[in-house]
Design a protein around this motif. Structure first.
Motif, short mmCIF file in Angstrom:
data_model
loop_
_atom_site.label_atom_id
_atom_site.label_comp_id
_atom_site.label_asym_id
_atom_site.label_seq_id
_atom_site.Cartn_x
_atom_site.Cartn_y
_atom_site.Cartn_z
N GLY A 10 0.77 -1.21 -0.08
CA GLY A 10 0.04 0.17 0.05
C GLY A 10 0.99 1.29 0.09
O GLY A 10 0.58 2.00 -0.64
N LYS A 11 1.95 1.34 0.67
CA LYS A 11 2.79 2.32 0.80
C LYS A 11 3.55 2.52 -0.73
O LYS A 11 3.51 3.77 -1.17
CB LYS A 11 3.92 2.35 1.70
CG LYS A 11 3.28 2.13 3.22
CD LYS A 11 4.62 2.15 4.10
CE LYS A 11 4.10 2.01 5.77
NZ LYS A 11 5.13 2.03 6.68
N ARG A 12 3.91 1.38 -1.28
CA ARG A 12 4.42 1.68 -2.82
C ARG A 12 3.29 2.16 -3.75
O ARG A 12 3.57 3.11 -4.52
CB ARG A 12 4.90 0.23 -3.22
CG ARG A 12 6.13 -0.19 -2.58
CD ARG A 12 6.79 -1.27 -3.18
NE ARG A 12 6.14 -2.52 -3.45
CZ ARG A 12 6.16 -3.56 -2.41
NH1 ARG A 12 6.94 -3.21 -1.30
NH2 ARG A 12 5.32 -4.47 -2.38
N VAL A 13 2.09 1.96 -3.62
CA VAL A 13 1.11 2.32 -4.50
C VAL A 13 0.81 3.77 -4.14
O VAL A 13 0.76 4.74 -5.14
CB VAL A 13 -0.06 1.61 -4.22
CG1 VAL A 13 -1.23 2.55 -4.88
CG2 VAL A 13 -0.02 0.28 -4.70
N ILE A 14 0.75 4.32 -3.06
CA ILE A 14 0.48 5.54 -2.59
C ILE A 14 1.71 6.64 -3.16
O ILE A 14 1.49 7.60 -3.70
CB ILE A 14 0.50 5.74 -0.95
CG1 ILE A 14 -0.72 5.24 -0.42
CG2 ILE A 14 0.61 7.42 -0.49
CD1 ILE A 14 -1.04 5.22 0.91
N ILE A 18 1.67 9.48 -5.89
CA ILE A 18 2.14 10.85 -5.81
C ILE A 18 3.18 11.37 -6.75
O ILE A 18 3.13 12.26 -7.13
CB ILE A 18 3.00 11.01 -4.26
CG1 ILE A 18 2.02 10.78 -3.07
CG2 ILE A 18 3.78 12.12 -4.28
CD1 ILE A 18 2.54 10.53 -1.72
N VAL A 19 4.03 10.56 -7.26
CA VAL A 19 4.98 10.67 -8.30
C VAL A 19 4.10 10.93 -9.73
O VAL A 19 4.50 11.96 -10.27
CB VAL A 19 5.77 9.46 -8.73
CG1 VAL A 19 6.48 9.40 -10.04
CG2 VAL A 19 6.80 9.08 -7.24
#
Length: 282
Positions: A10-14, A18-19
């Motif tokens: 989930g952190k990687r998706v967020i 953002i990028v």
């Protein structure tokens, strides 16, 4: 352990989202600053829908001497007057025929005198000033006509003139026929041969009046020539500026006829001359 992996995903998706947002924002800023519409159009091979700037016009090349404008007047689309001679109205001294119309009916044509014939009438009247002058001044009371002698186109009418003073004298009146009309030419006392100018031009205005008026007023003159009238009584004279009207009554084989003798004047060599222009019925 599974929960830890899910949290890490989930952190990687967020982070990825953002990028993406940051990249899109940067792309939008670059699009606005660099004229994105024109850039995209150029990349796609098309042009901007904005109208192209007008190219400055190139000044006309000066003409060479052979190309200088002509100094001749340009042809106009308006009709121009012809320089060819046009046929003018016939003058009274042309010697041609003339006729008038009234109410749709044409009057008989009258052959007019030639220029030489009209000039002779003019100068014969100038030579007749002694008796014409007395008539205009109201000095004539009556005139008796003798037997008319006709020779060719000339009618000589013997006269006995009685003046208002009570005196009388004999004389003659000459009328000449040109074509079908009779014209007054001269009047003189007996013994006066009349000195008539010849070979000299006449005043065209006076001649025109004499010829036109006499040609259109033939009744009284023809009555004198054919002997229908035996006498003329003068009833009075009305004078104007350069004109005189002698009121007359002609008597003969028929009932008396009231008429008038019309005269006009012209100064010739400093002398006022009178011309009889017509004998007409009232």
């Amino acid at each position: 352990m599974v929960a830890d992996e899910t949290k890490q995903s989930g952190k990687r998706v967020i982070a990825a989202l953002i990028v993406v947002v940051v990249v899109l924002a940067a792309f939008g800023a670059a699009y606005a600053l660099l004229g994105g519409a024109d850039l995209v159009a150029d990349l796609l091979g098309g042009g901007s829908q904005q109208p192209a700037a007008q190219k400055p016009s190139t000044p006309a090349k000066p003409s060479t001497p052979s190309e200088q404008p002509s100094t001749q007047p340009a042809e106009s689309s308006e009709p121009t007057a012809s320089t060819e001679p046009t046929e003018s109205a016939e003058t009274p001294t042309s010697g041609s025929t003339s006729g008038s119309t009234s109410g749709g009916a044409s009057s008989p044509a009258v052959t007019l005198p030639t220029s030489d014939q009209a000039a002779r009438m003019y100068w014969e009247q100038v030579a007749s000033q002694e008796q014409i002058g007395k008539l205009v001044r109201g000095e004539v009371k009556s005139i008796a006509f003798g037997s008319v002698a006709i020779s060719g186109d000339t009618a000589t009418v013997p006269l006995t003139v009685t003046y208002t003073s009570g005196s009388s004298l004999s004389g003659r009146m000459v009328l000449r026929k040109y074509g079908t009309a009779w014209y007054f030419s001269s009047i003189a006392r007996s013994g006066n041969p009349l000195t008539v100018t010849t070979g000299k031009s006449a005043d065209l205005g006076v001649v025109s009046t004499i010829v036109n008026q006499q040609a259109s007023n033939q009744d009284l003159v023809k009555g004198i020539v054919d002997g229908s009238y035996k006498s003329c009584t003068v009833n009075g004279v009305s004078s104007g500026s350069g004109t005189a009207t002698v009121r007359i009554t002609l008597s003969g084989s028929d009932a008396p006829v009231a008429g008038r003798v019309t005269c006009i004047s012209k100064v010739i060599d400093g002398t006022k001359m009178w011309f009889i222009t017509s004998f007409a019925k009232n």
